[in-house]
Design a protein around this motif. Structure first.
Motif, PDB file in Angstrom:
ATOM      1  N   ASP A 190      17.061  -1.207  27.189  1.00  0.00           N
ATOM      2  CA  ASP A 190      17.198  -2.480  27.892  1.00  0.00           C
ATOM      3  C   ASP A 190      16.692  -3.585  26.969  1.00  0.00           C
ATOM      4  N   LYS A 191      17.608  -4.331  26.365  1.00  0.00           N
ATOM      5  CA  LYS A 191      17.225  -5.316  25.356  1.00  0.00           C
ATOM      6  C   LYS A 191      16.505  -6.529  25.945  1.00  0.00           C
ATOM      7  N   PHE A 192      16.573  -6.693  27.258  1.00  0.00           N
ATOM      8  CA  PHE A 192      15.790  -7.748  27.892  1.00  0.00           C
ATOM      9  C   PHE A 192      14.303  -7.393  27.898  1.00  0.00           C
ATOM     10  N   ARG A 193      14.002  -6.114  27.669  1.00  0.00           N
ATOM     11  CA  ARG A 193      12.608  -5.664  27.663  1.00  0.00           C
ATOM     12  C   ARG A 193      12.130  -5.293  26.260  1.00  0.00           C
ATOM     13  N   VAL A 194      12.842  -5.816  25.260  1.00  0.00           N
ATOM     14  CA  VAL A 194      12.428  -5.648  23.864  1.00  0.00           C
ATOM     15  C   VAL A 194      12.085  -7.023  23.301  1.00  0.00           C
ATOM     16  N   GLY A 195      10.841  -7.200  22.879  1.00  0.00           N
ATOM     17  CA  GLY A 195      10.403  -8.472  22.320  1.00  0.00           C
ATOM     18  C   GLY A 195      10.260  -8.398  20.815  1.00  0.00           C
ATOM     19  N   VAL A 196      10.143  -9.577  20.191  1.00  0.00           N
ATOM     20  CA  VAL A 196       9.828  -9.675  18.766  1.00  0.00           C
ATOM     21  C   VAL A 196       8.714 -10.707  18.633  1.00  0.00           C
ATOM     22  N   ILE A 197       7.543 -10.247  18.231  1.00  0.00           N
ATOM     23  CA  ILE A 197       6.392 -11.132  18.045  1.00  0.00           C
ATOM     24  C   ILE A 197       5.921 -10.957  16.618  1.00  0.00           C
ATOM     25  N   TRP A 198       6.062 -12.007  15.835  1.00  0.00           N
ATOM     26  CA  TRP A 198       5.895 -11.923  14.386  1.00  0.00           C
ATOM     27  C   TRP A 198       4.804 -12.884  13.906  1.00  0.00           C
ATOM     28  N   GLY A 199       4.148 -12.536  12.817  1.00  0.00           N
ATOM     29  CA  GLY A 199       3.121 -13.394  12.244  1.00  0.00           C
ATOM     30  C   GLY A 199       3.524 -13.955  10.892  1.00  0.00           C
ATOM     31  N   ALA A 200       3.216 -15.225  10.669  1.00  0.00           N
ATOM     32  CA  ALA A 200       3.408 -15.862   9.357  1.00  0.00           C
ATOM     33  C   ALA A 200       2.406 -17.000   9.255  1.00  0.00           C
ATOM     34  N   GLY A 201       1.631 -16.988   8.198  1.00  0.00           N
ATOM     35  CA  GLY A 201       0.628 -18.038   8.051  1.00  0.00           C
ATOM     36  C   GLY A 201       1.218 -19.355   7.600  1.00  0.00           C
ATOM     37  N   ILE A 202       2.281 -19.288   6.800  1.00  0.00           N
ATOM     38  CA  ILE A 202       2.864 -20.504   6.224  1.00  0.00           C
ATOM     39  C   ILE A 202       4.340 -20.621   6.556  1.00  0.00           C
ATOM     40  N   GLY A 203       5.100 -19.558   6.388  1.00  0.00           N
ATOM     41  CA  GLY A 203       6.542 -19.637   6.607  1.00  0.00           C
ATOM     42  C   GLY A 203       7.271 -19.950   5.316  1.00  0.00           C
ATOM     43  N   GLY A 204       8.315 -20.788   5.411  1.00  0.00           N
ATOM     44  CA  GLY A 204       9.200 -21.024   4.268  1.00  0.00           C
ATOM     45  C   GLY A 204       8.680 -22.014   3.256  1.00  0.00           C
ATOM     46  N   LEU A 205       7.597 -21.661   2.595  1.00  0.00           N
ATOM     47  CA  LEU A 205       6.976 -22.570   1.629  1.00  0.00           C
ATOM     48  C   LEU A 205       7.886 -22.851   0.443  1.00  0.00           C
ATOM     49  N   GLU A 206       8.562 -21.835  -0.054  1.00  0.00           N
ATOM     50  CA  GLU A 206       9.438 -22.026  -1.203  1.00  0.00           C
ATOM     51  C   GLU A 206      10.592 -22.961  -0.856  1.00  0.00           C
ATOM     52  N   THR A 207      11.141 -22.822   0.339  1.00  0.00           N
ATOM     53  CA  THR A 207      12.219 -23.705   0.784  1.00  0.00           C
ATOM     54  C   THR A 207      11.741 -25.146   0.843  1.00  0.00           C
ATOM     55  N   PHE A 208      10.586 -25.361   1.438  1.00  0.00           N
ATOM     56  CA  PHE A 208      10.021 -26.713   1.532  1.00  0.00           C
ATOM     57  C   PHE A 208       9.809 -27.296   0.138  1.00  0.00           C
ATOM     58  N   GLN A 209       9.214 -26.490  -0.741  1.00  0.00           N
ATOM     59  CA  GLN A 209       8.943 -26.929  -2.111  1.00  0.00           C
ATOM     60  C   GLN A 209      10.234 -27.322  -2.833  1.00  0.00           C
ATOM     61  N   THR A 210      11.249 -26.484  -2.734  1.00  0.00           N
ATOM     62  CA  THR A 210      12.517 -26.730  -3.425  1.00  0.00           C
ATOM     63  C   THR A 210      13.176 -28.013  -2.959  1.00  0.00           C
ATOM     64  N   GLU A 211      13.208 -28.220  -1.646  1.00  0.00           N
ATOM     65  CA  GLU A 211      13.865 -29.410  -1.110  1.00  0.00           C
ATOM     66  C   GLU A 211      13.132 -30.690  -1.498  1.00  0.00           C
ATOM     67  N   VAL A 212      11.822 -30.652  -1.490  1.00  0.00           N
ATOM     68  CA  VAL A 212      11.039 -31.840  -1.867  1.00  0.00           C
ATOM     69  C   VAL A 212      11.189 -32.132  -3.360  1.00  0.00           C
ATOM     70  N   LEU A 213      11.143 -31.081  -4.186  1.00  0.00           N
ATOM     71  CA  LEU A 213      11.308 -31.283  -5.628  1.00  0.00           C
ATOM     72  C   LEU A 213      12.695 -31.832  -5.949  1.00  0.00           C
ATOM     73  N   ASN A 214      13.718 -31.323  -5.269  1.00  0.00           N
ATOM     74  CA  ASN A 214      15.076 -31.825  -5.490  1.00  0.00           C
ATOM     75  C   ASN A 214      15.203 -33.290  -5.087  1.00  0.00           C
ATOM     76  N   PHE A 215      14.582 -33.654  -3.979  1.00  0.00           N
ATOM     77  CA  PHE A 215      14.622 -35.048  -3.532  1.00  0.00           C
ATOM     78  C   PHE A 215      13.906 -35.957  -4.527  1.00  0.00           C
ATOM     79  N   ALA A 216      12.734 -35.501  -4.998  1.00  0.00           N
ATOM     80  CA  ALA A 216      11.939 -36.307  -5.940  1.00  0.00           C
ATOM     81  C   ALA A 216      12.675 -36.492  -7.265  1.00  0.00           C
ATOM     82  N   ALA A 217      13.492 -35.512  -7.637  1.00  0.00           N
ATOM     83  CA  ALA A 217      14.221 -35.601  -8.912  1.00  0.00           C
ATOM     84  C   ALA A 217      15.499 -36.428  -8.792  1.00  0.00           C
ATOM     85  N   GLY A 218      15.883 -36.786  -7.579  1.00  0.00           N
ATOM     86  CA  GLY A 218      17.129 -37.519  -7.368  1.00  0.00           C
ATOM     87  C   GLY A 218      16.950 -39.029  -7.398  1.00  0.00           C
ATOM     88  N   ASP A 219      17.924 -39.731  -6.831  1.00  0.00           N
ATOM     89  CA  ASP A 219      17.918 -41.197  -6.878  1.00  0.00           C
ATOM     90  C   ASP A 219      17.377 -41.822  -5.592  1.00  0.00           C
TER      91      ASP A 219
END
Length: 416
Positions: free
Chosen positions: A97-126
């Motif tokens: 019964d998939k209504f009775r299956v949960g997903v509870i996950w831990g992450a201290g930071i999450g997508g740090l590399e994604t955040f870093q990449t997008e900010v660096l790309n923006f800073a390097a642009g116009d």
């Protein structure tokens, strides 16, 4: 109300010393160091030039190119490890019964590399705000359990716990409670982290939190040693399938261990430093023992938070001596971070798995890299130094503590 019993029926691991549950265990029992020079970016100007990266991980082995581009590494790791755990559990996803299956996950930071990449790309642009349309969904920490549920159709409770390095232990305790209160039959739980990035290394270096033992990276993570100088950053994921005992028994599942209880507390002391007397750590272990209905003298092994920091290691061992008293020298105490490094939000998950596998195999993994005795540490304690030790582990405890004073402790028992 009578609480339901909760057991572990599946495990998955993606770690710096092994990319599967079985490979991880081989690395643990053999005292393998996962630390090496960083390969992800140029570290010439960094104080610390090493970390515990994954070895031989290729996203193309698990995802097509289009899918991989939509997933930060921490979310990829979550999917890979949870898939292994689900397969290991033997769950029939067409029958439950998939209504009775949960997903509870831990992450201290999450997508740090994604955040870093997008900010660096923006800073390097116009200055024109050209951002990837997947920037936000790749970055947010809760996308990991979201993706797991989307892939498998799990429609029970679904969220991420964020409590720094205690995140995945918090997730595990929440999963335990949802099942024993009768809200779920199964919960996919664990944690993932991918902070070996320019921003991650730079930030922790700025705090003087990391070891700078660049001349010998493989020995840099050295919990309890007098010469320890900081933690080693790691990455990866760990996943556990928690299941209501009768549900697991009815389908003939293999049961690794019972999740007997969990404890939480706060140091209420400092943003990053532990309380020197380990007051919060004492309380979290006492809370865990009480919740599990286990006496201190019944505990056989403790996988400590043991990050290899000068203050943290001493405070934790003081707390263990206080809680366990005369029994403390009889406990196999270890720190698997000596091998894996510190996986931040994923630490609680992979260390819980280490405790469970120690019970299954009757072997306590070592605390490696110990060469000099610290005068501030009680010499009567068995820190399982440098070599694994055989032990019939019937009750095992796993400690994780996070910046902000977050403390979490989980206790496992052999099923009876």
């Amino acid at each position: 109300m009578e609480l339901k019993r909760v057991v572990v029926t599946g495990l998955g691991a993606l770690t710096p010393i092994g990319n599967t549950k079985d490979a991880y265990w081989e690395g643990l029992k053999n005292g393998k160091s996962g630390c090496a020079p960083i390969t992800y970016f140029d570290t010439e100007k960094f104080k610390t030039k090493f970390a515990c990266e994954l070895k031989g991980y290729d996203p193309n082995d698990f995802f097509d190119r289009k899918e991989a581009r939509k997933l930060d590494r921490f979310a990829q790791y979550a999917l890979v490890s949870s898939d292994e755990a689900i397969a290991d559990s033997g769950l029939d996803l067409e029958q439950i019964d998939k209504f009775r299956v949960g997903v509870i996950w831990g992450a201290g930071i999450g997508g740090l590399e994604t955040f870093q990449t997008e900010v660096l790309n923006f800073a390097a642009g116009d200055g024109t705000p050209r951002f990837n349309p997947f920037f936000i969904p790749k970055m947010i920490a809760d996308i990991a359990p979201g993706n797991i549920s989307i892939k498998h159709g799990f429609m029970g409770p679904n969220y991420t716990t964020v409590s720094a390095c205690a995140s995945s232990a918090n997730a595990l305790i929440d999963a335990l409670n949802y099942i024993r209160l009768g809200h779920c039959d199964v919960v996919v739980t664990g944690g993932s982290e991918a902070a070996v990035t320019i921003a991650g290394m730079g930030g922790f270096n700025a705090m003087h939190a990391l070891s700078t033992r660049n001349e010998s990276p493989e020995t840099a993570s050295r919990p309890f040693d007098a010469t320890r100088d900081g933690f080693v950053l790691g990455e990866g994921a760990g996943a556990l399938i928690l299941e209501e005992y009768e549900h697991a028994k009815a389908r003939g599942a293999k049961i690794y261990a019972e999740v007997a209880g969990g404890g939480l507390s706060s140091d209420a002391y400092h943003m990053t430093a532990p309380h020197p007397d380990g007051i919060g750590v004492v309380r979290v272990m006492e809370n865990c023992l009480r919740d599990a209905g286990v006496k201190p003298e019944e505990v056989d092994a403790i996988n400590t938070h043991g990050t290899s920091t000068p203050l943290g290691d001493v405070a934790e061992l003081k707390a263990i001596s206080k809680v366990f008293g005369n029994h403390a020298p009889n406990i196999n105490i270890n720190s698997t971070k000596s091998m894996t490094g510190h996986l931040l939000g994923a630490a609680g998950a992979i260390e819980a798995i280490a405790s469970i596998l120690a019970m299954e195999h009757g072997i306590v993994p070592p605390t490696i890299n110990h060469t000099e005795v610290d005068e501030n540490i009680d010499p009567s304690l068995n820190l399982t130094l440098n070599k694994a030790q055989k032990r019939d582990v019937r009750v095992a405890m796993s400690n994780t503590f996070g910046f902000g004073g977050h403390n979490a402790c989980v206790l496992f028992k052999k099923i009876s």
